[in-house]
Design a protein around this motif. Structure first.
Motif, PDB file in Angstrom:
ATOM      1  N   VAL A 164       0.871  -1.171   0.000  1.00 34.68           N
ATOM      2  CA  VAL A 164       0.000   0.000   0.000  1.00 34.68           C
ATOM      3  C   VAL A 164       0.908   1.221   0.000  1.00 34.68           C
ATOM      4  O   VAL A 164       1.812   1.323   0.821  1.00 34.68           O
ATOM      5  N   ASP A 165       0.674   2.129  -0.916  1.00 32.79           N
ATOM      6  CA  ASP A 165       1.474   3.346  -0.993  1.00 32.79           C
ATOM      7  C   ASP A 165       0.896   4.474  -0.152  1.00 32.79           C
ATOM      8  O   ASP A 165       1.626   5.355   0.295  1.00 32.79           O
ATOM      9  N   LEU A 166      -0.421   4.452   0.062  1.00 32.81           N
ATOM     10  CA  LEU A 166      -1.082   5.526   0.798  1.00 32.81           C
ATOM     11  C   LEU A 166      -2.414   5.032   1.330  1.00 32.81           C
ATOM     12  O   LEU A 166      -3.128   4.304   0.629  1.00 32.81           O
ATOM     13  N   VAL A 167      -2.746   5.450   2.550  1.00 37.98           N
ATOM     14  CA  VAL A 167      -4.078   5.209   3.107  1.00 37.98           C
ATOM     15  C   VAL A 167      -4.768   6.554   3.251  1.00 37.98           C
ATOM     16  O   VAL A 167      -4.192   7.506   3.788  1.00 37.98           O
ATOM     17  N   VAL A 168      -5.994   6.631   2.728  1.00 42.65           N
ATOM     18  CA  VAL A 168      -6.801   7.844   2.833  1.00 42.65           C
ATOM     19  C   VAL A 168      -8.066   7.480   3.609  1.00 42.65           C
ATOM     20  O   VAL A 168      -8.823   6.606   3.192  1.00 42.65           O
ATOM     21  N   SER A 169      -8.259   8.136   4.738  1.00 44.78           N
ATOM     22  CA  SER A 169      -9.391   7.850   5.615  1.00 44.78           C
ATOM     23  C   SER A 169     -10.407   8.983   5.529  1.00 44.78           C
ATOM     24  O   SER A 169     -10.088  10.140   5.746  1.00 44.78           O
ATOM     25  N   GLY A 170     -11.656   8.617   5.203  1.00 44.96           N
ATOM     26  CA  GLY A 170     -12.713   9.622   5.114  1.00 44.96           C
ATOM     27  C   GLY A 170     -13.541   9.407   3.856  1.00 44.96           C
ATOM     28  O   GLY A 170     -13.496   8.339   3.275  1.00 44.96           O
ATOM     29  N   MET A 229       1.079   3.869  11.937  1.00 43.31           N
ATOM     30  CA  MET A 229       1.816   2.983  12.840  1.00 43.31           C
ATOM     31  C   MET A 229       2.346   1.751  12.115  1.00 43.31           C
ATOM     32  O   MET A 229       3.336   1.159  12.534  1.00 43.31           O
ATOM     33  N   LEU A 230       1.689   1.388  11.017  1.00 40.34           N
ATOM     34  CA  LEU A 230       2.145   0.266  10.197  1.00 40.34           C
ATOM     35  C   LEU A 230       3.172   0.716   9.147  1.00 40.34           C
ATOM     36  O   LEU A 230       3.599  -0.073   8.312  1.00 40.34           O
ATOM     37  N   GLY A 231       3.540   1.981   9.179  1.00 38.67           N
ATOM     38  CA  GLY A 231       4.565   2.493   8.277  1.00 38.67           C
ATOM     39  C   GLY A 231       4.061   2.987   6.938  1.00 38.67           C
ATOM     40  O   GLY A 231       4.849   3.186   6.010  1.00 38.67           O
ATOM     41  N   ILE A 232       2.756   3.197   6.811  1.00 37.66           N
ATOM     42  CA  ILE A 232       2.159   3.648   5.548  1.00 37.66           C
ATOM     43  C   ILE A 232       1.778   5.121   5.669  1.00 37.66           C
ATOM     44  O   ILE A 232       1.088   5.500   6.618  1.00 37.66           O
ATOM     45  N   PRO A 233       2.168   5.970   4.720  1.00 36.67           N
ATOM     46  CA  PRO A 233       1.704   7.364   4.749  1.00 36.67           C
ATOM     47  C   PRO A 233       0.169   7.386   4.728  1.00 36.67           C
ATOM     48  O   PRO A 233      -0.465   6.582   4.032  1.00 36.67           O
ATOM     49  N   ALA A 234      -0.410   8.303   5.507  1.00 32.34           N
ATOM     50  CA  ALA A 234      -1.872   8.331   5.617  1.00 32.34           C
ATOM     51  C   ALA A 234      -2.362   9.743   5.863  1.00 32.34           C
ATOM     52  O   ALA A 234      -1.636  10.585   6.408  1.00 32.34           O
ATOM     53  N   ALA A 275     -15.783  18.880  -3.399  1.00 36.76           N
ATOM     54  CA  ALA A 275     -14.656  19.780  -3.098  1.00 36.76           C
ATOM     55  C   ALA A 275     -13.676  19.089  -2.148  1.00 36.76           C
ATOM     56  O   ALA A 275     -12.461  19.162  -2.343  1.00 36.76           O
ATOM     57  N   ALA A 276     -14.201  18.400  -1.144  1.00 34.78           N
ATOM     58  CA  ALA A 276     -13.325  17.683  -0.209  1.00 34.78           C
ATOM     59  C   ALA A 276     -12.600  16.552  -0.924  1.00 34.78           C
ATOM     60  O   ALA A 276     -11.421  16.292  -0.667  1.00 34.78           O
ATOM     61  N   ALA A 277     -13.271  15.874  -1.843  1.00 32.37           N
ATOM     62  CA  ALA A 277     -12.642  14.786  -2.606  1.00 32.37           C
ATOM     63  C   ALA A 277     -11.542  15.333  -3.512  1.00 32.37           C
ATOM     64  O   ALA A 277     -10.471  14.722  -3.628  1.00 32.37           O
ATOM     65  N   ASP A 278     -11.784  16.474  -4.136  1.00 31.76           N
ATOM     66  CA  ASP A 278     -10.754  17.097  -4.971  1.00 31.76           C
ATOM     67  C   ASP A 278      -9.539  17.497  -4.134  1.00 31.76           C
ATOM     68  O   ASP A 278      -8.399  17.303  -4.546  1.00 31.76           O
ATOM     69  N   PHE A 279      -9.798  18.059  -2.951  1.00 31.71           N
ATOM     70  CA  PHE A 279      -8.699  18.406  -2.049  1.00 31.71           C
ATOM     71  C   PHE A 279      -7.923  17.146  -1.648  1.00 31.71           C
ATOM     72  O   PHE A 279      -6.686  17.148  -1.630  1.00 31.71           O
ATOM     73  N   ALA A 280      -8.642  16.077  -1.347  1.00 32.72           N
ATOM     74  CA  ALA A 280      -7.997  14.815  -0.969  1.00 32.72           C
ATOM     75  C   ALA A 280      -7.086  14.317  -2.084  1.00 32.72           C
ATOM     76  O   ALA A 280      -5.966  13.854  -1.823  1.00 32.72           O
ATOM     77  N   ALA A 281      -7.546  14.407  -3.314  1.00 37.45           N
ATOM     78  CA  ALA A 281      -6.738  13.946  -4.451  1.00 37.45           C
ATOM     79  C   ALA A 281      -5.469  14.786  -4.593  1.00 37.45           C
ATOM     80  O   ALA A 281      -4.395  14.252  -4.862  1.00 37.45           O
ATOM     81  N   ARG A 282      -5.582  16.100  -4.395  1.00 35.05           N
ATOM     82  CA  ARG A 282      -4.388  16.958  -4.480  1.00 35.05           C
ATOM     83  C   ARG A 282      -3.398  16.630  -3.360  1.00 35.05           C
ATOM     84  O   ARG A 282      -2.188  16.533  -3.598  1.00 35.05           O
ATOM     85  N   ALA A 283      -3.904  16.438  -2.149  1.00 34.25           N
ATOM     86  CA  ALA A 283      -3.029  16.090  -1.023  1.00 34.25           C
ATOM     87  C   ALA A 283      -2.410  14.712  -1.233  1.00 34.25           C
ATOM     88  O   ALA A 283      -1.215  14.506  -0.986  1.00 34.25           O
ATOM     89  N   ALA A 284      -3.208  13.761  -1.710  1.00 29.34           N
ATOM     90  CA  ALA A 284      -2.707  12.398  -1.954  1.00 29.34           C
ATOM     91  C   ALA A 284      -1.616  12.414  -3.017  1.00 29.34           C
ATOM     92  O   ALA A 284      -0.601  11.717  -2.888  1.00 29.34           O
ATOM     93  N   LYS A 285      -1.793  13.213  -4.056  1.00 27.71           N
ATOM     94  CA  LYS A 285      -0.790  13.300  -5.116  1.00 27.71           C
ATOM     95  C   LYS A 285       0.551  13.767  -4.554  1.00 27.71           C
ATOM     96  O   LYS A 285       1.602  13.223  -4.891  1.00 27.71           O
ATOM     97  N   GLY A 334       6.262  11.769  -2.638  1.00 28.83           N
ATOM     98  CA  GLY A 334       7.351  11.633  -1.675  1.00 28.83           C
ATOM     99  C   GLY A 334       7.892  12.974  -1.255  1.00 28.83           C
ATOM    100  O   GLY A 334       7.424  14.036  -1.684  1.00 28.83           O
ATOM    101  N   PRO A 335       8.933  12.956  -0.415  1.00 31.19           N
ATOM    102  CA  PRO A 335       9.512  14.202   0.094  1.00 31.19           C
ATOM    103  C   PRO A 335      10.028  15.073  -1.047  1.00 31.19           C
ATOM    104  O   PRO A 335      10.598  14.585  -2.004  1.00 31.19           O
TER     105      PRO A 335
END
Length: 156
Positions: A87-93, A118-123, A139-149, A154-155
């Motif tokens: 898993v590269d990313l967990v998105v909750s909501g 805690m399992l070492g996955i960015p979330a 709007a919240a989903a669009d924001f989530a996609a931008r943050a997830a991207k 990565g850093p």
């Protein structure tokens, strides 16, 4: 060629949470999206894990599963069992209603993201306040996609 990113979506509002479909749709442009959510609403479940009963995972269509457990169970089962390839990313909501201040202590949405971390996955955990009882989660989903991207990149 880089492999497709794998995104796990979890929530505490359950299978019929209004924010689930808009969030899944918005994240599809970023990679393969798999969702595991409680079979019923589990708001304010905090960071509870199910230890003394069997957990049952039930498919509800392509990439969508429900579990008879908590939001933290969803993150744990998704990362450790369902998506064993990684898993590269967990998105909750997207949580129905704000998670602000001390609410984060009780929030199943925040707990699911914390379990993944805690399992070492960015979330990340997302919530949306509502006016009049129902909301438009685009709007919240669009924001989530931008943050997830940004998280998937990565850093910087």
């Amino acid at each position: 060629m880089p492999r497709e990113k794998r995104i796990l979506v979890v929530n505490d509002d359950g299978l019929h949470g209004e924010g689930l479909t808009p969030l899944r749709e918005a994240l599809k442009a970023l990679g393969k999206v798999t969702a595991i959510v409680p079979e019923r609403e589990r708001s304010a479940a905090s960071h509870c894990l199910t230890l003394h009963k069997p957990l049952r995972l039930t498919p509800h269509g392509p990439g969508l599963y429900a579990i008879n457990g908590t939001p933290a169970d969803c993150a744990r089962i998704g990362v450790l069992h369902l998506m064993r390839a990684g898993v590269d990313l967990v998105v909750s909501g997207i949580n129905r209603g704000h998670n602000l201040g001390q609410d984060v202590i009780y929030s199943g949405t925040v707990a699911a993201a914390s379990e993944a971390a805690m399992l070492g996955i960015p979330a990340l955990a997302l919530s949306q306040g509502l006016k009049g009882g129902r909301g438009d989660y685009r709007a919240a989903a669009d924001f989530a996609a931008r943050a997830a991207k940004r998280l998937l990149a990565g850093p910087q």
